[in-house]
Motif scaffolding. Structure first.
Motif, PDB file in Angstrom:
ATOM      1  N   LEU A  40     106.751  -0.772  17.771  1.00 25.34           N
ATOM      2  CA  LEU A  40     107.591   0.731  17.762  1.00 25.34           C
ATOM      3  C   LEU A  40     108.731  -0.760  18.483  1.00 25.34           C
ATOM      4  CD1 LEU A  40     108.355   2.786  17.512  1.00 25.34           C
ATOM      5  CD2 LEU A  40     108.046   3.307  19.878  1.00 25.34           C
ATOM      6  N   ASP A  41     109.487  -0.006  17.663  1.00 21.38           N
ATOM      7  CA  ASP A  41     111.039  -0.531  18.147  1.00 21.38           C
ATOM      8  C   ASP A  41     111.646   1.198  18.384  1.00 21.38           C
ATOM      9  OD1 ASP A  41     113.342  -1.119  19.208  1.00 21.38           O
ATOM     10  OD2 ASP A  41     113.593  -2.799  18.505  1.00 21.38           O
ATOM     11  N   PRO A  42     111.895   1.697  19.054  1.00 25.85           N
ATOM     12  CA  PRO A  42     112.195   3.328  19.564  1.00 25.85           C
ATOM     13  C   PRO A  42     114.029   3.419  19.327  1.00 25.85           C
ATOM     14  CG  PRO A  42     112.177   1.762  21.898  1.00 25.85           C
ATOM     15  CD  PRO A  42     111.552   1.327  20.728  1.00 25.85           C
ATOM     16  N   ILE A  43     114.480   2.232  19.757  1.00 27.10           N
ATOM     17  CA  ILE A  43     115.669   2.010  19.050  1.00 27.10           C
ATOM     18  C   ILE A  43     116.356   0.574  18.503  1.00 27.10           C
ATOM     19  CG2 ILE A  43     118.361   2.585  19.557  1.00 27.10           C
ATOM     20  CD1 ILE A  43     118.104   5.356  20.963  1.00 27.10           C
ATOM     21  N   ASP A  44     115.928   0.519  17.484  1.00 29.96           N
ATOM     22  CA  ASP A  44     116.377  -0.540  17.445  1.00 29.96           C
ATOM     23  C   ASP A  44     118.214  -0.982  17.023  1.00 29.96           C
ATOM     24  OD1 ASP A  44     116.368  -3.663  16.517  1.00 29.96           O
ATOM     25  OD2 ASP A  44     116.831  -2.974  14.517  1.00 29.96           O
ATOM     26  N   GLY A  45     118.997  -1.598  17.483  1.00 30.12           N
ATOM     27  CA  GLY A  45     120.645  -1.746  17.048  1.00 30.12           C
ATOM     28  C   GLY A  45     121.220  -0.966  18.996  1.00 30.12           C
ATOM     29  N   THR A  46     120.447  -0.848  19.819  1.00 31.17           N
ATOM     30  CA  THR A  46     121.062  -0.078  20.682  1.00 31.17           C
ATOM     31  C   THR A  46     122.297  -0.061  20.754  1.00 31.17           C
ATOM     32  OG1 THR A  46     119.073   0.385  21.991  1.00 31.17           O
ATOM     33  CG2 THR A  46     120.333   0.869  23.129  1.00 31.17           C
ATOM     34  N   LYS A  47     123.021  -1.114  20.765  1.00 31.29           N
ATOM     35  CA  LYS A  47     124.773  -1.434  20.921  1.00 31.29           C
ATOM     36  C   LYS A  47     124.929  -0.819  19.712  1.00 31.29           C
ATOM     37  CE  LYS A  47     123.730  -5.764  23.446  1.00 31.29           C
ATOM     38  NZ  LYS A  47     124.570  -7.646  23.111  1.00 31.29           N
TER      39      LYS A  47
ATOM     40  N   ALA B 102     117.758   7.987  25.791  1.00 35.05           N
ATOM     41  CA  ALA B 102     116.852   7.855  24.298  1.00 35.05           C
ATOM     42  C   ALA B 102     116.235   7.277  23.573  1.00 35.05           C
ATOM     43  CB  ALA B 102     118.282   8.228  23.001  1.00 35.05           C
ATOM     44  N   ASP B 103     116.548   5.637  24.560  1.00 35.97           N
ATOM     45  CA  ASP B 103     115.535   5.011  23.711  1.00 35.97           C
ATOM     46  C   ASP B 103     114.133   5.050  24.194  1.00 35.97           C
ATOM     47  OD1 ASP B 103     116.757   1.246  23.377  1.00 35.97           O
ATOM     48  OD2 ASP B 103     118.152   2.771  24.408  1.00 35.97           O
ATOM     49  N   TYR B 104     114.320   5.369  25.600  1.00 44.74           N
ATOM     50  CA  TYR B 104     112.719   6.351  26.776  1.00 44.74           C
ATOM     51  C   TYR B 104     112.205   6.821  25.877  1.00 44.74           C
ATOM     52  CZ  TYR B 104     113.864   2.805  30.071  1.00 44.74           C
ATOM     53  OH  TYR B 104     113.719   1.717  31.073  1.00 44.74           O
TER      54      TYR B 104
ATOM     55  N   ALA C 145     105.023  -1.976  21.558  1.00 44.89           N
ATOM     56  CA  ALA C 145     106.752  -1.566  21.982  1.00 44.89           C
ATOM     57  C   ALA C 145     107.906  -2.008  22.837  1.00 44.89           C
ATOM     58  CB  ALA C 145     106.761   0.154  22.069  1.00 44.89           C
ATOM     59  N   GLU C 146     109.134  -1.804  22.388  1.00 48.87           N
ATOM     60  CA  GLU C 146     109.603  -2.854  23.348  1.00 48.87           C
ATOM     61  C   GLU C 146     109.971  -2.045  24.699  1.00 48.87           C
ATOM     62  OE1 GLU C 146     113.892  -2.330  21.860  1.00 48.87           O
ATOM     63  OE2 GLU C 146     114.487  -3.901  23.129  1.00 48.87           O
ATOM     64  N   GLU C 147     109.702  -1.005  25.291  1.00 48.90           N
ATOM     65  CA  GLU C 147     110.174  -0.158  26.638  1.00 48.90           C
ATOM     66  C   GLU C 147     109.677  -0.269  27.546  1.00 48.90           C
ATOM     67  OE1 GLU C 147     113.257  -0.879  26.807  1.00 48.90           O
ATOM     68  OE2 GLU C 147     114.046  -0.469  24.532  1.00 48.90           O
ATOM     69  N   ASP C 148     109.386  -0.435  28.712  1.00 52.08           N
ATOM     70  CA  ASP C 148     108.154  -0.102  29.728  1.00 52.08           C
ATOM     71  C   ASP C 148     108.910   0.809  30.962  1.00 52.08           C
ATOM     72  OD1 ASP C 148     108.615  -1.238  31.796  1.00 52.08           O
ATOM     73  OD2 ASP C 148     108.736  -3.213  30.433  1.00 52.08           O
TER      74      ASP C 148
HETATM   75 MG   LIG Z   1     115.192  -1.471  20.590  1.00 52.62          MG
END
Ligand SMILES: [Mg+2]
Ligand SMILES: Nc1ncnc2c1ncn2[C@@H]1O[C@H](COP(=O)(O)O)[C@@H](OP(=O)(O)O)[C@H]1O
Ligand SMILES: [Mg+2]
Ligand SMILES: [Mg+2]
Length: 415
Positions: A199-206, A111-113, A136-139
């Motif tokens: 962008l933080d695609p999901i902030d608070g993944t935990k 979901a983050d990606y 953005a956070e992810e790669d």
């Molecule tokens: Mg995040």
């Protein structure tokens, strides 16, 4: 000052470039590398960001739908079994097989990606005439390794399903390569010149994995200043979480906060577009104030926050919740203070605060580092700051800063 006048003075340079997600290419974009004087930059800040706001809201709403999509595909009896008085347990039950560990040991999910690919794609489709830069956070590095093809295909399917459900871009189905490209658009270094999406695609993944709070956090930097922010919080109750009632029954959750510089902060349900203006709490008596901090003790020194709260005279226990949902909740007055003190050596990233910062600032709040300095989002992917981040209303900030200073001094001298 009108936009036409500005464009005459600033004389934007026209550059030929290619947007991989547009059917016709190459396209003309305006380069923002042109040098402009400070007075002109101020005028840029007062320009309208209407179309950027509409694009950001659309992108964040679709990403929120993607993050919830896997729960929606469950048969109703299964869905109901997975709901508990604490809220949705669906995310946890469904996503365990889709979780990976990054090199820093933090979790990342499909979901983050998927959220990052979707936001990147939607912004480019909605704003085809603008130069696109995304921090953005992810790669995609882990997704391109041997054995990750199946995960990449699952992400691609999720993204295509959400785009199909929206129906806006019926001309295109993304391939796995398109998804990788969209994710990797997020490698920009940001900085003080030009425009950059953050962008933080999901902030608070935990929190997402626990079935608790998380946010899709999207902001726009213009010449180093945050000028627009959207926070989608799919699990945040529409009514106040004051007193710690962050877990509520399905149906009453899902908020979208948005702000444009100088225009205030608004909130509406993720299911509707009828917005209300929100304001931070006006409480100036610390005895009546409550404070937010991270749910995860590893993300913030809870002992330091409790020493500050005690010094200030705060009586209520801390409300511990994940993600920038804390900024959203604070912007509508659910709590009065947010304290964040990462452990030594941790460097804060701009995507963890940019959208939350403007949502609170435009609702009348103040966000500073522990020394009272404003946050500087113009230095690249990291925020360089003194010790921590503190947030409250204007009236309480002086006494909060004093309590922060004293508590830090005591902690240092006790070491
Ligand atoms: Mg995040
Ligand atoms: N040791 C640490 N100290 C402070 N913040 C950390 C941390 N490890 C991770 N984080 C950040 O804390 C964010 C979550 O904030 P919160 O504690 O308010 O829920 C994470 O965002 P992601 O979930 O996007 O990775 C991550 O960037
Ligand atoms: Mg993360
Ligand atoms: Mg984050």
């Amino acid at each position: 000052m009108s936009i036409n006048f500005l464009s005459i003075i600033a004389k934007p340079k026209i550059t030929l470039t290619t947007n991989p997600f547009l059917v016709s290419s190459p396209l003309l974009f305006f380069s923002n590398k042109t040098k402009t004087k400070p007075s002109i930059l101020t005028a840029f800040s007062s320009m309208s960001y209407d179309k950027e706001l509409a694009a950001a809201k659309k992108a964040a709403s679709l990403a929120a739908r993607l993050c919830q999509a896997r729960s929606l595909s469950l048969p109703l009896p299964v869905f109901l079994c997975l709901c508990t008085p604490r809220g949705y347990k669906v995310q946890k039950a469904i996503l365990q097989s889709d979780v990976q560990s990054k090199s820093d040991k933090s979790p990342v999910t499909v979901a983050d990606y998927g959220s990052q690919a979707l936001v990147s794609y939607v912004l480019q489709r909605e704003l085809p005439s603008e130069l696109f830069s995304l921090v953005a956070e992810e790669d995609s590095e882990d997704l391109c390794k041997d054995g990750a093809q199946e995960t990449l295909e699952r992400i691609t399917k999720l993204v295509n399903d959400i785009l199909a459900s929206d129906g806006s871009y019926s001309d295109s189905t993304l391939s796995t390569d398109d998804v990788v490209k969209a994710i990797d658009c997020g490698k920009s270094e940001g900085g003080s010149r030009g425009r950059h999406w953050v962008l933080d695609p999901i902030d608070g993944t935990k929190g997402f994995l626990r079935g608790d709070q998380y946010a899709i956090a999207l902001a726009l930097l213009d010449e180093g200043t945050v000028v627009l922010g959207v926070l989608a919080c799919p699990n945040l109750p529409l009514t106040s979480i004051a007193g710690g009632s962050q877990h509520s029954l399905p149906g009453a959750v899902g908020c979208l906060f948005f702000s444009v510089v100088g225009g205030g902060t608004y909130m509406h349900s993720l299911d509707s577009s009828s917005a209300v203006k929100v304001q931070v709490s006006s409480i100036d008596n610390p005895e009546e104030a409550s404070f937010f901090e991270s749910y995860e003790a590893a993300h913030s020194m809870h002992d330091l926050s409790s020493s500050i709260a005690k010094k200030l005279g705060v009586k209520a226990p801390p409300v511990r919740i994940d993600s920038q949902a804390k900024y959203g909740a604070l912007s509508r007055g659910d709590g009065v203070i947010y304290l964040r003190f990462p452990h030594k050596g941790y460097r804060e990233k701009i995507w963890d605060h940019a959208a939350g910062y403007i949502v609170v600032a435009e609702a009348g709040g103040v966000v500073t580092d522990a020394a009272g300095n404003p946050l500087d989002f113009s230095k690249g992917r990291y925020l360089d700051l003194d010790t921590g981040i503190i947030v409250t209303n204007q009236k309480l900030m002086p006494s909060l800063l004093k309590a922060v200073r004293e508590s830090i001094e005591e902690k240092v001298s006790s070491l």
